[in-house]
Design an enzyme around this catalytic site. Structure first.
Site, mmCIF file in Angstrom:
data_model
loop_
_atom_site.group_PDB
_atom_site.id
_atom_site.type_symbol
_atom_site.label_atom_id
_atom_site.label_comp_id
_atom_site.label_asym_id
_atom_site.label_seq_id
_atom_site.Cartn_x
_atom_site.Cartn_y
_atom_site.Cartn_z
ATOM 1 N N ASP A 32 72.283 56.247 9.062
ATOM 2 C CA ASP A 32 71.789 57.428 9.757
ATOM 3 C C ASP A 32 70.889 58.198 8.815
ATOM 4 O O ASP A 32 70.998 58.072 7.597
ATOM 5 C CB ASP A 32 72.945 58.322 10.224
ATOM 6 C CG ASP A 32 72.459 59.282 11.298
ATOM 7 O OD1 ASP A 32 72.359 58.871 12.464
ATOM 8 O OD2 ASP A 32 72.124 60.438 10.965
ATOM 9 N N ARG A 74 75.231 52.393 21.070
ATOM 10 C CA ARG A 74 76.327 52.445 22.050
ATOM 11 C C ARG A 74 76.064 51.729 23.361
ATOM 12 O O ARG A 74 76.981 51.530 24.141
ATOM 13 C CB ARG A 74 76.680 53.913 22.333
ATOM 14 C CG ARG A 74 77.448 54.549 21.198
ATOM 15 C CD ARG A 74 77.419 56.047 21.303
ATOM 16 N NE ARG A 74 76.049 56.500 21.150
ATOM 17 C CZ ARG A 74 75.664 57.768 21.219
ATOM 18 N NH1 ARG A 74 76.532 58.704 21.487
ATOM 19 N NH2 ARG A 74 74.402 58.094 21.054
ATOM 20 N N ARG A 100 82.769 50.058 16.378
ATOM 21 C CA ARG A 100 82.921 51.480 16.062
ATOM 22 C C ARG A 100 84.373 51.908 16.257
ATOM 23 O O ARG A 100 84.922 52.671 15.473
ATOM 24 C CB ARG A 100 82.002 52.293 16.969
ATOM 25 C CG ARG A 100 81.912 53.759 16.602
ATOM 26 C CD ARG A 100 81.147 54.512 17.692
ATOM 27 N NE ARG A 100 80.893 55.887 17.361
ATOM 28 C CZ ARG A 100 81.801 56.847 17.389
ATOM 29 N NH1 ARG A 100 83.054 56.565 17.712
ATOM 30 N NH2 ARG A 100 81.475 58.086 17.090
ATOM 31 N N ARG A 137 67.167 52.422 17.478
ATOM 32 C CA ARG A 137 68.605 52.453 17.820
ATOM 33 C C ARG A 137 69.065 51.159 18.488
ATOM 34 O O ARG A 137 69.935 51.183 19.362
ATOM 35 C CB ARG A 137 68.936 53.627 18.746
ATOM 36 C CG ARG A 137 68.754 54.980 18.129
ATOM 37 C CD ARG A 137 70.016 55.431 17.413
ATOM 38 N NE ARG A 137 69.774 56.665 16.708
ATOM 39 C CZ ARG A 137 70.170 57.866 17.133
ATOM 40 N NH1 ARG A 137 70.860 57.988 18.234
ATOM 41 N NH2 ARG A 137 69.906 58.930 16.429
ATOM 42 N N TYR A 146 68.347 69.932 10.358
ATOM 43 C CA TYR A 146 69.799 69.806 10.533
ATOM 44 C C TYR A 146 70.566 70.545 9.441
ATOM 45 O O TYR A 146 71.621 71.132 9.690
ATOM 46 C CB TYR A 146 70.209 68.320 10.519
ATOM 47 C CG TYR A 146 69.799 67.590 11.772
ATOM 48 C CD1 TYR A 146 70.551 67.694 12.942
ATOM 49 C CD2 TYR A 146 68.656 66.797 11.810
ATOM 50 C CE1 TYR A 146 70.172 67.028 14.103
ATOM 51 C CE2 TYR A 146 68.265 66.129 12.959
ATOM 52 C CZ TYR A 146 69.026 66.253 14.105
ATOM 53 O OH TYR A 146 68.652 65.598 15.251
HETATM 54 O O1 CP3 Z 1 67.941 52.167 14.930
HETATM 55 C C1 CP3 Z 1 69.014 51.665 14.559
HETATM 56 O O2 CP3 Z 1 69.648 50.812 15.217
HETATM 57 C C2 CP3 Z 1 69.529 52.063 13.185
HETATM 58 C C3 CP3 Z 1 70.470 53.113 13.144
HETATM 59 C C4 CP3 Z 1 70.075 54.562 13.294
HETATM 60 C C5 CP3 Z 1 71.027 55.523 13.716
HETATM 61 N N1 CP3 Z 1 70.470 56.755 13.597
HETATM 62 C C6 CP3 Z 1 72.403 55.219 14.149
HETATM 63 C C7 CP3 Z 1 73.126 56.208 14.961
HETATM 64 C C8 CP3 Z 1 68.903 55.257 12.999
HETATM 65 C C9 CP3 Z 1 67.549 54.711 12.548
HETATM 66 C C10 CP3 Z 1 69.173 56.647 13.175
HETATM 67 C C11 CP3 Z 1 68.183 57.702 12.890
HETATM 68 C C12 CP3 Z 1 68.477 59.093 13.293
HETATM 69 N N2 CP3 Z 1 69.679 59.756 13.248
HETATM 70 C C13 CP3 Z 1 67.498 60.020 13.711
HETATM 71 C C14 CP3 Z 1 66.013 59.747 13.802
HETATM 72 C C15 CP3 Z 1 65.630 58.951 14.975
HETATM 73 C C16 CP3 Z 1 65.825 59.665 16.286
HETATM 74 O O3 CP3 Z 1 66.624 59.168 17.087
HETATM 75 O O4 CP3 Z 1 65.144 60.670 16.493
HETATM 76 C C17 CP3 Z 1 68.144 61.241 13.979
HETATM 77 C C18 CP3 Z 1 67.502 62.520 14.471
HETATM 78 C C19 CP3 Z 1 69.521 61.055 13.664
HETATM 79 C C20 CP3 Z 1 70.590 62.082 13.697
HETATM 80 C C21 CP3 Z 1 71.663 61.701 14.632
HETATM 81 N N3 CP3 Z 1 72.552 60.663 14.441
HETATM 82 C C22 CP3 Z 1 72.006 62.331 15.856
HETATM 83 C C23 CP3 Z 1 71.274 63.523 16.451
HETATM 84 C C24 CP3 Z 1 73.101 61.638 16.368
HETATM 85 C C25 CP3 Z 1 73.903 61.998 17.594
HETATM 86 C C26 CP3 Z 1 73.127 61.778 18.824
HETATM 87 C C27 CP3 Z 1 73.507 60.467 19.452
HETATM 88 O O5 CP3 Z 1 72.634 59.656 19.720
HETATM 89 O O6 CP3 Z 1 74.705 60.347 19.709
HETATM 90 C C28 CP3 Z 1 73.404 60.572 15.491
HETATM 91 C C29 CP3 Z 1 74.475 59.557 15.629
HETATM 92 C C30 CP3 Z 1 74.072 58.121 15.629
HETATM 93 N N4 CP3 Z 1 73.264 57.546 14.700
HETATM 94 C C31 CP3 Z 1 74.485 57.116 16.559
HETATM 95 C C32 CP3 Z 1 73.897 55.914 16.139
HETATM 96 C C33 CP3 Z 1 74.058 54.552 16.758
HETATM 97 C C34 CP3 Z 1 75.435 57.318 17.729
HETATM 98 C C35 CP3 Z 1 76.748 57.785 17.230
HETATM 99 C C36 CP3 Z 1 77.948 56.965 17.610
HETATM 100 O O7 CP3 Z 1 77.984 55.733 17.561
HETATM 101 O O8 CP3 Z 1 78.928 57.642 17.927
#
Ligand code: CP3
Length: 358
Positions: A80, A34, A43, A30, A157
């Site tokens: 994602d 944020r 964003r 990640r 999910y």
């Molecule tokens: O790593 C990186 O920089 C690449 C981008 C990336 C995102 N999600 C962007 C994201 C990657 C590799 C993921 C993978 C992901 N997404 C996983 C597996 C890795 C992990 O963290 O366990 C999972 C389970 C998800 C599903 C997901 N996406 C959730 C549960 C959420 C909400 C929780 C949160 O952190 O807010 C997301 C949203 C998400 N994906 C965000 C980002 C930067 C935040 C959302 C936003 O900007 O509003």
């Protein structure tokens, strides 16, 4: 936005091949997220998380943001894991400050029978366009990681319809209707393999599978519902000319007891969470794979002195051997001070050089 032309940095690829390198490579799960004000600004301009992820120019911009601030050794596609279920028609949204939500979760045989592998030049074309653009803008400065969720984690999910602590709805399906659960996981395994092969063809240089919820399963169910499908995916990738040579990293969170079995899939690297000592993980995988991890992300809330000390503890635990990619044990969280990430990255490189001089 164009990055300056710099010599190719292949530390990350060398570590994944378990070859010596000048220092330990690092990237951060990640890393585009944020905690960076510039991410929040982009964003905001995009309007929503999905609008950001689905626009290749925005996706490219945020992918490169952390590389402009920190001396990171890899870029990861901004996207994602839930793009696959979204492309399968489940209707994904992220409410501000909340987790993912599906309008049409998958609950019964009819829902599962309707699912098909999405078209990589259709619904998922935006991902391939983003990869092509990022590769062009990166100019080989660092390798680019493509990724997917594991079938098990995607199914969590898709069946629950949203995030959960225990994903009990899918677990209940595994006990009550195992054939149905396997049908879903089999469709997802084919979709994930197709998706990763398309990402390789579009420019990804390393592929990673996030099995975030594998650790929710007991030992036998883990092998039956999670590991088996990741092994199928690795086999698929090794059979396709686009991805054959490409290192694959599997990351099953909370699955420390399964490291040896995961290494036997034929993957190139394993992600490790912070509950494991890397010295023990090295013994478990017996030189078969590289290891990626495993600083507790919460340590980034501590002072720079503590961060440096804990970084060195992780690196000492791995020792002076090839095959370590430094990372957190899970994704970075939004409240982290970006200055602390700089401390982390610089300490990994500095201490990696010192370790190699010993
Ligand atoms: O790593 C990186 O920089 C690449 C981008 C990336 C995102 N999600 C962007 C994201 C990657 C590799 C993921 C993978 C992901 N997404 C996983 C597996 C890795 C992990 O963290 O366990 C999972 C389970 C998800 C599903 C997901 N996406 C959730 C549960 C959420 C909400 C929780 C949160 O952190 O807010 C997301 C949203 C998400 N994906 C965000 C980002 C930067 C935040 C959302 C936003 O900007 O509003």
């Amino acid at each position: 936005m164009t990055m300056p032309d710099l010599p190719t940095n292949d530390r990350f690829l060398r570590a994944l091949r378990r070859e010596p390198a000048d220092t330990t490579p690092i990237w951060v799960m990640r890393q585009a997220g944020r905690y960076l004000p510039e991410y929040r600004a982009t964003r905001e301009r995009a309007g929503s998380f999905m609008a950001l992820a689905q626009n290749p120019e925005y996706a490219c911009e945020v992918t490169l943001q952390p590389l402009q601030r920190f001396d990171l050794d890899a870029a990861i596609l901004f996207s994602d894991i839930l793009t696959i279920p979204d492309a399968m028609g489940l209707g994904l949204s992220f409410a501000a400050g909340e987790g993912p939500q599906f309008d049409r979760p998958v609950r019964n045989a009819a829902d599962i029978a309707r699912l098909a592998v999405p078209d990589m030049d259709g619904e998922l074309r935006y991902v391939m366009d983003a990869l092509r653009l990022i590769r062009r803008e990166l100019r080989n400065r660092v390798p680019l990681i493509g990724f997917s969720g594991s079938p098990w984690t995607l199914a969590c999910y898709m069946v629950e319809g949203q995030g959960s602590k225990d994903f009990a709805t899918l677990k209940a399906m595994c006990w009550n209707q195992p054939k149905l659960a396997h049908r879903l996981l089999d469709t997802l395994a084919r979709a994930v393999a197709t998706y990763l092969i398309a990402q390789a063809a579009a420019g990804a240089q390393v592929l990673m599978v996030f099995d975030t919820w594998g650790g929710l399963l007991g030992p036998a169910p883990f092998r039956e519902f999670s590991l088996r499908y990741m092994a199928q995916i690795v086999a698929h990738l090794q059979a396709d000319s686009a991805s054959r040579e490409m290192p694959v990293i599997l990351f099953s969170k909370g699955a420390a007891t399964h490291l040896a079995a995961l290494a036997d899939t034929g993957c190139g690297g394993l992600g490790v969470d912070w509950t494991v000592d890397l010295a023990d993980a090295r013994v478990a995988v017996n030189g078969k794979v590289a290891l990626q991890g495993n600083l507790d992300p919460a340590i980034l809330r501590a002072s720079p002195e503590v961060i440096r000390r804990e970084v060195r503890a992780v690196m000492d635990s791995y020792g002076n051997h090839p095959g370590h990619v430094f990372n957190l044990g899970h994704g970075i969280t939004p409240e982290v001070d970006p200055e602390h990430v700089k401390v982390l990255v610089d300490e990994v490189h500095a201490y990696g050089r010192r370790l190699r001089e010993q």
